[in-house]
Design an enzyme around this catalytic site. Structure first.
Site, PDB file in Angstrom:
ATOM      1  N   LEU A  13      -7.912   5.400  -5.671  1.00 50.42           N
ATOM      2  CA  LEU A  13      -7.368   5.753  -6.976  1.00 50.42           C
ATOM      3  C   LEU A  13      -8.105   5.034  -8.098  1.00 50.42           C
ATOM      4  CD1 LEU A  13      -5.326   7.305  -8.660  1.00 50.42           C
ATOM      5  CD2 LEU A  13      -3.665   5.476  -8.245  1.00 50.42           C
ATOM      6  N   ALA A  62      -2.829  -2.247  -3.064  1.00 56.38           N
ATOM      7  CA  ALA A  62      -1.725  -2.138  -2.100  1.00 56.38           C
ATOM      8  C   ALA A  62      -2.234  -2.348  -0.688  1.00 56.38           C
ATOM      9  CB  ALA A  62      -1.061  -0.761  -2.198  1.00 56.38           C
ATOM     10  N   THR A  64      -2.060  -0.577   2.604  1.00 57.02           N
ATOM     11  CA  THR A  64      -1.742   0.817   2.947  1.00 57.02           C
ATOM     12  C   THR A  64      -1.993   1.165   4.408  1.00 57.02           C
ATOM     13  OG1 THR A  64      -3.961   1.510   2.262  1.00 57.02           O
ATOM     14  CG2 THR A  64      -2.222   1.620   0.597  1.00 57.02           C
ATOM     15  N   THR A 103       5.089   5.134  -3.290  1.00 57.83           N
ATOM     16  CA  THR A 103       4.838   6.089  -2.200  1.00 57.83           C
ATOM     17  C   THR A 103       6.083   6.855  -1.782  1.00 57.83           C
ATOM     18  OG1 THR A 103       4.196   6.185   0.161  1.00 57.83           O
ATOM     19  CG2 THR A 103       5.209   4.163  -0.592  1.00 57.83           C
ATOM     20  N   TYR A 127       5.604  -0.598   5.997  1.00 59.31           N
ATOM     21  CA  TYR A 127       4.869  -0.193   4.796  1.00 59.31           C
ATOM     22  C   TYR A 127       5.835   0.329   3.734  1.00 59.31           C
ATOM     23  CZ  TYR A 127       2.186   2.865   1.724  1.00 59.31           C
ATOM     24  OH  TYR A 127       1.664   3.507   0.625  1.00 59.31           O
TER      25      TYR A 127
END
Length: 283
Positions: A13, A62, A64, A103, A127
């Site tokens: 991102l 993050a 992930t 998320t 997560y």
């Protein structure tokens, strides 16, 4: 123009934000290197804030690795919760607006109706739990924040499902792909555009938002579309989640309702298939 600092700038991102900000000729967006802006290093973070006094802080950083998180609980929590809290504290102190990426994994995914922002968050993986904890610590420290929950992120940058499928489709005659997990792919370029629009318009309708592309699909149908639109010839076999066991449990249904984002943020959201065509055209 006042400055914006992007944390996690080297990730998927972050790279998309760099691309779109250049396309839009947006000045004042700073992409510090990871060693200058580690969200767990509070001293370096403070230095960044004191140097740039950002109006906006975008947190793309993050943990992930969904399956590894089941074994690396404390590391996932440090990055996803403590890192978010470190940024929120500084945003509160410096009067900075925080844009934090979360998320669909904060949901259990046991329903069959599109999820709205006020639906109960009941994560079923480490997560998802640590990302929810990150969401929950932000309001205690920052008054001005946008939390954007997204799903199934892909782009021409970094590693993701689309690039993996293209690679495997060239290497193998047959691929077995899960059909009973349903959600919506999100082209990270589109998400980057949404984030930058918030900044351009100086939107102040703070809170939690859902952002993915429009439409609904399964991983199997998503893969089939990737092969069809890229003219990749490979046989695909639909399988159940139970036939492909993973350490972490995934939500079975995580389609998110984007009404709030479209209304409050004033954005148009493309259909996932249209955005996939754009991405494939750039690969």
């Amino acid at each position: 123009m006042s400055s914006t600092v992007v944390f996690g700038a080297s990730g998927q991102l972050g790279q998309c934000l760099r691309h779109v900000s250049q396309e839009r000729n947006m000045d004042g967006i700073i992409f510090p290197a990871e060693d200058q802006a580690n969200i767990l290093d509070t001293d370096k973070l403070r230095t960044v804030f004191e140097q740039h006094k950002p109006a906006y802080c975008i947190n793309c950083a993050a943990y992930t690795a969904v399956d590894k998180a089941e074994d690396e609980v404390e590391l996932a929590r440090k990055i996803n919760k403590d890192g978010a809290e470190n940024l929120a504290r500084l945003c509160g102190e410096f009067g900075t607006t925080l844009i934090h990426i979360s998320t669909d994994f904060v949901f259990a995914g046991t329903g069959n109706q599109p999820l709205v922002e006020t639906d109960a968050a009941e994560p079923i993986s480490v997560y998802g739990l640590t990302k929810l904890e990150g969401e929950q610590v932000i309001p205690a420290h920052a008054e001005r924040y946008f939390i954007l929950r997204t799903s199934w992120l892909y782009s021409e940058y970094a590693n993701n499902f689309v690039k993996t499928m293209l690679k495997l489709g060239r290497e193998r005659e047959e691929l077995r792909i899960i059909w009973d997990q349903v959600g919506t792919p999100t082209y990270a370029i589109d998400l980057a555009g949404c984030i930058l629009s918030i900044i351009e318009r100086q939107n102040q309708q703070y809170g939690i938002y859902h952002y993915s592309n429009e439409g609904v699909t399964s991983w199997y149908d998503f893969a089939t579309a990737i092969f069809e639109l890229s003219n990749t010839v490979v046989r695909t076999v639909p399988i159940r989640t139970s036939e492909y066991p993973t350490k972490a449990t995934r939500p079975a249904f995580s389609v998110m309702d984007k009404t709030k984002a479209k209304t409050n943020l004033g954005i148009a959201i493309p259909h996932w298939r249209d955005s996939l065509k754009v991405c494939l055209g750039r690969l």
